[in-house]
Design an enzyme around this catalytic site. Structure first.
Site, PDB file in Angstrom:
ATOM      1  CB  SER A   1      -0.913   0.006   1.233  1.00  0.00           C
ATOM      2  OG  SER A   1      -1.542   1.266   1.333  1.00  0.00           O
TER       3      SER A   1
ATOM      4  CE  LYS B   1     -11.907  -0.888   0.508  1.00  0.00           C
ATOM      5  NZ  LYS B   1     -12.062  -0.312  -0.822  1.00  0.00           N
TER       6      LYS B   1
ATOM      7  CG  ASN C   1     -12.328   4.112   1.698  1.00  0.00           C
ATOM      8  OD1 ASN C   1     -13.088   4.889   2.263  1.00  0.00           O
ATOM      9  ND2 ASN C   1     -11.584   4.474   0.669  1.00  0.00           N
TER      10      ASN C   1
ATOM     11  CG  ASP D   1     -12.612   3.236  -2.554  1.00  0.00           C
ATOM     12  OD1 ASP D   1     -11.475   3.738  -2.431  1.00  0.00           O
ATOM     13  OD2 ASP D   1     -12.896   2.096  -2.149  1.00  0.00           O
TER      14      ASP D   1
ATOM     15  CB  VAL E   1     -11.144   1.434 -11.194  1.00  0.00           C
ATOM     16  CG1 VAL E   1     -12.442   2.207 -11.113  1.00  0.00           C
ATOM     17  CG2 VAL E   1     -11.380  -0.007 -11.559  1.00  0.00           C
TER      18      VAL E   1
ATOM     19  CE1 TYR F   1      -2.742   0.059  -8.097  1.00  0.00           C
ATOM     20  CE2 TYR F   1      -5.094   0.526  -7.908  1.00  0.00           C
ATOM     21  CZ  TYR F   1      -3.954  -0.102  -7.437  1.00  0.00           C
ATOM     22  OH  TYR F   1      -4.017  -0.893  -6.320  1.00  0.00           O
TER      23      TYR F   1
ATOM     24  N   GLY G   1      -6.449   5.041 -13.489  1.00  0.00           N
ATOM     25  CA  GLY G   1      -6.883   4.789 -12.109  1.00  0.00           C
ATOM     26  C   GLY G   1      -6.000   5.377 -11.023  1.00  0.00           C
TER      27      GLY G   1
END
Ligand code: NAP
Length: 292
Positions: A22, A73, A94, A110, A236, A238, A260
């Site tokens: 992340s 989530k 999120n 999001d 979306v 990436y 994205g």
């Protein structure tokens, strides 16, 4: 970094699994430092079945807030004390903010991040006819946010089975919560006549499936001949940054082809604003962490 940490430093976190890849810790810690905010952001690998333990632990530690990624989530949305209207409709959050009185409010940034990124590329949602491909987590957040932000019409396409029933529920929820929307419906993505007609009559096409993502980068959810110059196309995905869909959108002369990465940046920026009440230095973050 170490010199910033003291007995008052507020904890912010990411929970989910996996989290090692992340970009959120780097993005938020950089922004805390630039804004002079006494806080630190750490990622914790939490499997779905330990979501409740993790949320309770962060509550006990009085964390300032936390982000949530897959697969935690949906569970988190059931565990917090309050939900924003978008998170309530999406059924997943999120971003969770610890309020002054200790209550936890769940948000979903999001969809907000997606819409903000479109705006950065000169593409509006309000009043637009939109085709959204996908009925998973990202697709649901985008569909709900587009409806809340005044889309004129939304056509959702997905293959039957899988998360299709999730899309049917989203349609029902939007019809109840946003009665002003002139049309929202779902159709089988394999119904090519319906897909072609919907795209021909639309202003914006969104790929919110993982088709086109590495290692499926040679695939595209839509035949190139369906694309037209009046259409803005957003993906979306990436990784890769330029998907086959976006490459073909550029070749077809589509009015915009939006990748994205901006959605990732702006969902984080919105979370930062909710956490701190301050704006993330988004341009610096983009240059530092999202440069090609
Ligand atoms: P998800 O909940 O698992 O949903 C995946 C979606 O893609 C479902 O609609 C699924 O359909 C569809 N799909 C998957 N493989 C397919 C195939 N071979 N053919 C047709 N449809 C297929 O995943 P998600 O969290 O929504 O993520 C979807 C994509 O969005 C991923 O690429 C992810 O990296 C990206 N994403 C980007 C951002 C960002 O900030 N840019 C944020 C979140 C996610 P079925 O239900 O029929 O399987």
């Amino acid at each position: 970094m170490e010199s910033r940490i003291n007995g008052h430093t507020r904890l912010f976190a990411l929970i989910g699994s996996p989290v090692g890849h992340s970009g959120s810790p780097a993005m938020h810690n950089y922004s805390f430092a630039r804004r002079g905010i006494d806080a630190a952001y750490l990622a914790f690998d939490v499997p779905e079945e330990r979501t409740a333990d993790a949320v309770e632990a962060l509550r006990t530690l009085h964390a300032g807030g936390f982000n949530v990624t897959m697969p935690c989530k949906t569970q988190t949305a059931r565990l917090v004390d309050r939900l924003s209207p978008a998170a309530e409709l999406i059924g997943a959050c999120n971003t969770v903010v610890m309020e002054e009185d200790g209550t936890l409010t769940g948000h979903n940034t999001d969809g907000i991040g997606f819409v903000r990124n479109l705006k950065e590329h000169g593409v509006e949602v309000k009043g637009q006819r939109i085709v959204i491909l996908g009925t998973g987590g990202a697709a649901t957040a985008i569909t709900v946010q587009a409806a809340l932000d005044g889309a004129a019409q939304i056509a959702i396409f997905n293959r039957r089975g899988g998360s299709y029933s999730n899309g049917e529920k989203t349609v029902e929820k939007i019809r109840r919560a946003v009665p002003d929307i002139s049309r929202v419906y779902i159709e089988d993505i394999h119904n090519r006549d319906a897909l072609r007609a919907a795209i021909a009559g639309s202003d914006l096409l969104v790929n919110a499936t993982s088709l086109g993502m590495c290692p499926m980068e040679d695939r595209t959810p839509v035949p190139a001949e369906y694309l037209h110059p009046g259409l803005a196309v957003a993906d979306v995905v990436y990784n890769p940054r330029e998907t086959r869909l976006l490459r073909e959108a550029k070749e077809a002369g589509c009015r915009a082809a939006v990748d994205g990465t901006g959605m990732l940046l702006w969902q984080g920026a919105e979370a930062f604003r909710l956490f701190t009440g301050q704006e993330m230095p988004a341009e610096e973050v983009r240059e530092r962490f999202f440069a090609e």
